[in-house]
Design an enzyme around this catalytic site. Structure first.
Site, mmCIF file in Angstrom:
data_model
loop_
_atom_site.group_PDB
_atom_site.id
_atom_site.type_symbol
_atom_site.label_atom_id
_atom_site.label_comp_id
_atom_site.label_asym_id
_atom_site.label_seq_id
_atom_site.Cartn_x
_atom_site.Cartn_y
_atom_site.Cartn_z
ATOM 1 C CD GLU A 190 -12.275 -22.059 -97.506
ATOM 2 O OE1 GLU A 190 -11.286 -22.313 -96.904
ATOM 3 O OE2 GLU A 190 -13.140 -22.369 -98.387
ATOM 4 N NE ARG A 215 -11.108 -26.146 -90.181
ATOM 5 C CZ ARG A 215 -10.118 -24.955 -89.401
ATOM 6 N NH1 ARG A 215 -10.318 -25.204 -87.975
ATOM 7 N NH2 ARG A 215 -9.675 -23.983 -90.130
ATOM 8 C CG ASN A 259 -6.197 -21.205 -92.186
ATOM 9 O OD1 ASN A 259 -6.032 -20.280 -91.688
ATOM 10 N ND2 ASN A 259 -7.058 -22.026 -91.732
ATOM 11 C CG ASP A 260 -8.085 -23.006 -98.220
ATOM 12 O OD1 ASP A 260 -6.966 -23.719 -98.638
ATOM 13 O OD2 ASP A 260 -8.785 -23.667 -97.653
ATOM 14 C CB CYS A 317 -13.768 -18.819 -89.823
ATOM 15 S SG CYS A 317 -13.836 -19.295 -91.389
ATOM 16 C CG HIS A 376 -2.934 -35.679 -84.154
ATOM 17 N ND1 HIS A 376 -2.686 -36.917 -84.795
ATOM 18 C CD2 HIS A 376 -4.239 -35.506 -84.140
ATOM 19 C CE1 HIS A 376 -4.072 -37.594 -85.041
ATOM 20 N NE2 HIS A 376 -4.830 -36.612 -84.659
ATOM 21 N NE ARG A 435 -15.120 -26.200 -93.835
ATOM 22 C CZ ARG A 435 -13.782 -25.933 -93.379
ATOM 23 N NH1 ARG A 435 -13.380 -24.748 -94.001
ATOM 24 N NH2 ARG A 435 -13.130 -26.933 -92.947
ATOM 25 N NE ARG A 453 -4.435 -24.776 -95.011
ATOM 26 C CZ ARG A 453 -5.677 -24.934 -94.854
ATOM 27 N NH1 ARG A 453 -6.444 -24.673 -95.707
ATOM 28 N NH2 ARG A 453 -6.095 -25.079 -93.565
#
Ligand code: PEP
Ligand code: MG
Length: 539
Positions: A414, A291, A437-438, A485, A193, A325, A448
């Site tokens: 990914e 997302r 990221n992935d 992205c 967060h 997505r 990650r």
């Protein structure tokens, strides 16, 4: 390691999760209350009342803070409301009351009840385990209220400061005043967060900085929220200079606007990554990554068709161009309502599009809802699937989406296998979106979320860029868009390199857009290509 005194500049490394540079004296969060030895309970009724009053005081404090920010940061208000609901949880109260009936005093009964709930959450892993910190924070507040001491929280020294904490709670992050220059935490991950809220507010933030545990209150430090570097022992004058440079830079960037272009006018679309309509900002050329799983992360019941139509239509109404997505469940983002069994190796298991192998209705309902939301709003909805691994998976997904009238269907890249066959994927779908990221996680076999492997996860690594180049080349040959992205797209230093590799769009947290726009505008396409060649060579 000794405490870091302001004796001379030294550098600490963390993970930069929200860009911006600033400097000032650091101050730590007030620690949690010390729990005294248990008191024998002589009046059970009175002790039960303390439990109820303490939980109510915590919930009330959170609701008050939510009301105070409600007009401004909707995301922060929502988090504070969600925490107030956790403090209001009747099961939690019942467990604490049972503790009192079993002979514990109110502070210890609260401590035990929160500890049990925390354990349950932590055992779920991934995103939900990161939420376990929320319960720790609530526990400290409730115990403090039961002991009659002030609840722990952010200091308010009356001058600007950098807030340093072990692991900043969402309640504290959400209620931050204007004096806070930046956030630095010893723990935390890129999906915490702290990271999400800091980005939402444009507040520089560094997480997973082990060295910050030894910072001494009042030490002047400089924070770079993009690189994750913290310089200690800067002088007051240096700090003022860093802040001045940062304000000038922000003002300059804020004055930029318009679509993404290189210096010679080559277009690279600047798009936004969002989790709900609340994340939208009036910048960028549309949404490149919606997302959808973020809407339903804490849910125990599956979202209904109508509920989904409303949530998607909210975004489509605000922005005419949106790439949705489909649900990306599993590993760092478990969706409890799916009821998926635990796996020994969740990142390599049934996640993303693979959930469709065991629960095909979930994707069917979501595609129906996306198509309906697009019809109702007249929006241009593009849809893409996460974790596509083969051309066959891409083809099957495209068939199902197109059967519902969804015009543009894409696949996320990914998994290295998808990048290697990008040309064949593009025979099946209309566009690709690279989730760095992935893709870096799977290319480098490096979790990650692991702060100690940040160097391997650096998207500037040549092997990752090579895969991006393969996709972009396939896109160019097919005449179809290929964007990025993942978080790499929001890194202003990488933007020209990605453009030079041939990607057609960059989708990022809204706060990153001005710096990326500026970085693109500083280089011609040929310069971007030269930067890309150098990065591929590891120069
Ligand atoms: C990615 O993997 O780069 C991506 C954009 O998806 P997420 O971060 O939601 O897994
Ligand atoms: Mg991903």
């Amino acid at each position: 390691m000794p405490d870091l005194q302001p004796s001379g500049p030294a550098s600490l490394a963390g993970l930069g999760v929200s860009p911006g540079r600033t400097a000032g004296p650091c101050l730590r969060m007030a620690g949690p209350p010390a729990l005294p030895a248990p008191n024998p309970v002589t009046d059970t009724g009175a002790e039960l009342a303390v439990v109820g009053e303490a939980l109510e005081a915590v919930a009330e404090d959170l609701r008050r803070r939510s009301a105070a920010v409600a007009g401004g940061d909707r995301g922060a208000a929502e988090i504070l409301d969600a925490l107030a609901m956790m403090a209001d949880d009747p099961m939690l109260k019942e467990e604490a009351e049972q503790g009192v009936r079993d002979g514990l005093d109110a502070p210890h009964a609260l401590e035990a009840a929160f500890a049990r709930h925390r354990e349950a959450l932590a055992s779920l892993g991934g995103y939900l385990a990161e939420r376990a910190a929320d319960l720790d924070d609530l526990k400290h507040r409730a115990v403090a209220a039961a002991l009659g001491v002030p609840m722990p929280g952010v200091p308010s020294p009356g001058h600007p400061f950098v807030l340093v904490a072990e692991d900043l709670s969402p309640a504290d992050t959400a209620g931050l005043g204007p004096d806070v220059l930046a956030l630095v935490t010893v723990k935390g991950g890129p999906t915490s967060h702290t990271a999400i809220l800091a980005r939402g507010r444009g507040l520089p933030a560094v997480v997973a900085c082990a060295g910050a545990a030894h910072l001494v209150d009042g030490t002047y430090i400089a924070v770079d929220g993009a690189t994750g570097e913290i310089v200690t022992g800067v002088t007051e004058e240096d700090a003022a200079r860093v802040r001045e440079q940062d304000s000038a830079e922000r003002a300059r960037l804020a004055a930029t606007s318009g679509p993404g272009r290189t210096a010679d006018g080559h277009p690279v679309k600047l798009l936004l990554n969002i989790g709900s309509a609340a994340d939208l900002r009036p910048d960028g050329e549309g949404v490149g990554l919606f997302r959808t799983e973020f809407l339903f992360l804490d849910r125990k019941q599956a979202p209904t068709y109508e509920e989904q139509v409303t949530a998607y239509a909210d975004v489509f109404t605000a922005v005419p161009y949106v790439v949705v997505r489909t649900l990306d469940a599993g590993t760092d983002k478990p969706l409890p309502f799916l009821g998926l069994p635990e796996e020994p190796n969740p990142a390599l298991g049934v996640r993303g599009l693979r959930v469709d192998r065991v629960l095909p209705d979930v994707l069917d309902t979501q595609l129906d809802a996306i198509a309906e939301a697009a019809r109702r709003t007249g929006a241009e909805a593009w849809v893409m699937a996460p974790m596509v691994s083969t051309p066959g998976e891409a083809a099957a997904f495209a068939r199902r989406a197109r059967a519902r009238g969804i015009a543009r269907v894409g696949a996320m890249v990914e998994v290295p296998a998808a990048a290697l066959l990008a040309d064949r994927l593009l025979r099946e779908v209309d566009f690709l979106s690279i989730g760095t990221n992935d893709l870096s996680q799977y290319t480098y076999a490096a979790d990650r979320q692991h702060p100690a492997l940040a160097d391997l996860l650096d998207p500037a690594q040549p092997a990752l860029l090579r895969l991006v180049e393969l996709c972009a080349e396939a896109g160019r040959a097919a005449g179809k868009p290929v964007g990025v992205c993942g978080e790499a797209a929001g890194d202003a230093r990488l933007a020209p390199i990605l453009a030079g590799l041939g990607v057609t769009s960059l989708s990022m947290a809204p706060v990153c857009v001005p710096a990326v726009r500026d970085a693109l505008a500083r280089h011609t396409l040929e310069e971007c290509r030269e930067l890309a060649r150098a990065a591929l060579d590891g120069r």
